[in-house]
Design a protein around this motif. Structure first.
Motif, mmCIF file in Angstrom:
data_model
loop_
_atom_site.group_PDB
_atom_site.id
_atom_site.type_symbol
_atom_site.label_atom_id
_atom_site.label_comp_id
_atom_site.label_asym_id
_atom_site.label_seq_id
_atom_site.Cartn_x
_atom_site.Cartn_y
_atom_site.Cartn_z
ATOM 1 N N VAL A 200 46.799 35.691 42.936
ATOM 2 C CA VAL A 200 45.606 35.629 43.792
ATOM 3 C C VAL A 200 44.354 35.943 42.974
ATOM 4 C CG1 VAL A 200 44.415 36.792 45.682
ATOM 5 C CG2 VAL A 200 46.813 36.164 45.942
ATOM 6 N N MET A 201 44.448 36.943 42.115
ATOM 7 C CA MET A 201 43.232 37.357 41.407
ATOM 8 C C MET A 201 42.694 36.264 40.494
ATOM 9 S SD MET A 201 41.893 39.878 42.657
ATOM 10 C CE MET A 201 40.481 39.646 41.592
ATOM 11 N N ASP A 299 42.343 35.593 51.531
ATOM 12 C CA ASP A 299 43.346 36.202 50.654
ATOM 13 C C ASP A 299 44.531 36.608 51.534
ATOM 14 O OD1 ASP A 299 44.935 37.804 49.086
ATOM 15 O OD2 ASP A 299 43.326 39.094 48.340
ATOM 16 N N SER A 328 50.319 34.535 46.751
ATOM 17 C CA SER A 328 51.090 34.660 45.514
ATOM 18 C C SER A 328 52.456 35.261 45.818
ATOM 19 C CB SER A 328 50.360 35.540 44.500
ATOM 20 O OG SER A 328 50.525 36.915 44.807
ATOM 21 N N SER A 330 53.323 38.000 44.347
ATOM 22 C CA SER A 330 53.234 39.365 43.814
ATOM 23 C C SER A 330 53.814 40.418 44.747
ATOM 24 C CB SER A 330 51.781 39.719 43.504
ATOM 25 O OG SER A 330 51.348 38.980 42.389
ATOM 26 N N LYS A 331 53.699 40.219 46.047
ATOM 27 C CA LYS A 331 54.249 41.201 46.994
ATOM 28 C C LYS A 331 55.654 40.804 47.429
ATOM 29 C CE LYS A 331 50.178 42.957 46.897
ATOM 30 N NZ LYS A 331 49.853 44.187 46.227
HETATM 31 C C1 LIG Z 1 44.222 42.398 48.710
HETATM 32 C C2 LIG Z 1 44.856 42.001 47.422
HETATM 33 N N1 LIG Z 1 44.597 40.796 46.911
HETATM 34 C C3 LIG Z 1 45.139 40.403 45.747
HETATM 35 C C4 LIG Z 1 45.974 41.222 45.033
HETATM 36 C C5 LIG Z 1 46.490 40.784 43.706
HETATM 37 O O1 LIG Z 1 47.317 39.716 43.856
HETATM 38 P P1 LIG Z 1 47.922 38.938 42.612
HETATM 39 O O2 LIG Z 1 48.924 39.828 41.972
HETATM 40 O O3 LIG Z 1 48.545 37.750 43.247
HETATM 41 O O4 LIG Z 1 46.820 38.580 41.684
HETATM 42 C C6 LIG Z 1 46.287 42.470 45.523
HETATM 43 C C7 LIG Z 1 47.167 43.359 44.764
HETATM 44 O O5 LIG Z 1 47.422 44.483 45.079
HETATM 45 C C8 LIG Z 1 45.721 42.874 46.746
HETATM 46 O O6 LIG Z 1 45.962 44.081 47.250
#
Ligand SMILES: Cc1ncc(COP(=O)(O)O)c(C=O)c1O
Length: 491
Positions: A200-201, A299, A328, A330-331
């Motif tokens: 996401v970032m 997001d 993503s 990531s979670k």
């Molecule tokens: C609200 C939010 N957006 C994005 C991210 C980061 O996501 P990614 O790992 O997909 O870049 C996080 C990570 O903790 C998050 O809390």
């Protein structure tokens, strides 16, 4: 060349400066400064486990200090478990030195853990106990399934694909994701309007750059919001405009008072406060975007982890022509892989593709193939069904532990995700609490860092409960409760 400066005066085995600069240190604080510098370098991994340190005589000569300064600094670090000294083998960094809790660390070092831009260092810090927000449990990563799909992907991929990727991502993954996101999140998408990102970032950074390039100037963000959101916006040369979040999510009426080109928000589960954007606000936001000819940047970082009911569909499904949608793995799987996606309105696709291409020329093709297979096979959904139950139990246990051990904390937010937001009595000094907890080997996340105006933030902690067992969460909370009970109220 008689005047040439001699640079190798018998210390050839070691770098001349060891990156330690004692010039600024007060004469009487030389030993402490040297100790701290060595400890920092060990924690930062600059002095490697098992690696030798210069003999005390050599280092003293290089630094221009008396030998006793170095001897005493080494002795203290041996006593603290950072170094080991053996007859005939000199002084070396202990194998487990980096895992030392910051128990012996000074206030400056502790501040470094809690300083504003330390997100990544926090995640990397090898501290025994961490209650940081929003991390999945690495032990739940489906290694066997992943290995199966990865092997199959490698076997299937023709040689011609093992090269620079399509910067938008592989067709197969974009198709698999489009199908999945349409089914599970109500996202309206065709593969051609999707870019595979490294999370996401990265997606947000690319979007901001593309918008800035197109003439945008200001982007509204939630107050509070995930701190890197604001940083990504300002790094792209845009101005983040904080708009309050309350128990219904982003205050859309307040948003209407600002002249912005877009709004970046977390409607399914706001970070860090954990609320879901109320239905009336969703409608109001959609009207706002249409009336203002503005964009919504959604997001959707943890929407698959909802424990009490089916998650509400993505906003993107209501206004696909005005929404940039990001997600993503990531979670849901792991942040280690760095894979995510951005779905954009058709007119923005070329600009985003250009930014992605400039950034890294595309994400790893082999991983993309494996993820596509994981999605198509149903293994991703199976994994989610499994971890959802585990995280739901951990959340319930975390709430029970907070109520029991930290009764002064008020937890808010939906039954979702991997973090809870807990406010503390107004007299609590969360920064001091963080430092004191760090001295006991426990890292906590001060919610104030997520506010553009931290002075407006009620004292609060973002607790991550996903990445550890119920017992270890409880153990960490016990320590926090002890620290808190010993803390004098803020005056
Ligand atoms: C609200 C939010 N957006 C994005 C991210 C980061 O996501 P990614 O790992 O997909 O870049 C996080 C990570 O903790 C998050 O809390």
């Amino acid at each position: 060349v008689a005047s040439a400066k001699q640079t190798n005066t018998g210390v050839s085995a070691f770098p001349a400066d060891l990156l330690v600069d004692l010039n600024q240190a007060p004469r009487r604080g030389l030993r402490q400064t040297l100790e701290r510098a060595l400890r920092d370098q060990i924690h930062a991994g600059l002095l490697t486990a098992g690696g030798p340190l210069p003999p005390s005589r050599t280092l003293a000569a290089e630094l221009g200090v008396s030998r006793s300064v170095v001897v005493h600094a080494y002795a203290n670090l041996v006593a603290d478990g950072y170094l080991q000294a053996r007859q005939g083998d000199g002084t070396r960094v202990r194998a487990d030195a980096r895992a030392r809790p910051p128990a012996g660390i000074g206030a400056d070092d502790a501040r470094a853990f809690f300083g504003p831009a330390r997100h990544a260092s926090l995640l990397r810090a090898r501290v025994p106990m961490r209650l940081l927000g929003g991390l999945p449990d690495p032990a739940l990563f489906p290694r066997a399934r992943w290995a199966r799909h990865y092997r199959a992907a490698l076997a299937e991929m023709p040689d011609r694909e093992i090269t620079y990727p399509d910067p938008r991502g592989t067709q197969a993954l974009r198709l698999a994701l489009s199908t999945y996101l349409g089914r599970v999140r109500g996202v309206v998408v065709e593969p051609d309007r999707m870019i595979v990102s490294s999370g996401v970032m990265q997606g947000i950074s690319l979007v901001c750059r593309a918008l800035a390039h197109g003439g945008a100037r200001r982007i509204a963000v939630e107050e509070p919001c995930f701190r890197p959101h604001r940083l990504a916006i300002s790094t792209a040369g845009l101005q983040p405009v904080p708009v309050p979040v309350d128990s219904q999510g982003l205050d859309v009426a307040a948003l209407g008072e600002h002249d912005v080109d877009a709004v970046l928000l977390t409607p399914a589960h706001s970070f860090p406060t954990g609320v879901t954007l109320a239905l009336s606000r969703r409608h109001a936001l959609v009207s706002w975007a249409r009336d203002r000819d503005a964009l919504i940047i959604e997001d959707d970082y943890d929407s698959e982890l909802r424990y009490d009911r089916a998650p509400i569909g993505a906003l993107q499904g209501t206004v696909p022509e005005r929404t940039i949608y990001l997600g993503s793995i990531s979670k849901s799987l792991t942040p280690a892989m760095r894979l995510g996606w951005v779905v954009v309105p058709a007119h923005l696709t070329p600009a985003l593709e250009r930014q992605k291409s400039l950034d890294d020329m595309g994400s790893s093709v082999i991983e993309q193939h494996a993820l596509g297979r994981l999605l198509d096979s149903g293994d991703y959904a199976r994994h989610l069904r499994r971890v959802r139950l585990i995280y739901r139990n951990r959340r319930d246990a975390a709430l029970a532990a907070i109520a029991d051990l930290l009764p002064q904390a008020a937890v808010q937010g939906e039954a979702a995700g991997l973090h809870v937001y807990a406010t503390l009595p107004a007299s609590t000094d969360v920064q001091a609490l963080g430092l004191a907890a760090a001295a006991r080997g426990l890292l906590i996340e001060d919610a104030a860092q997520h506010w553009a105006r931290p002075q407006n933030a009620a004292p609060a902690i973002v607790f991550g409960y996903g990445s550890q067992s119920q017992a270890s969460f409880q153990g960490a909370l016990t320590i926090l409760a002890q620290v808190l009970s010993g803390q004098a109220p803020r005056t």
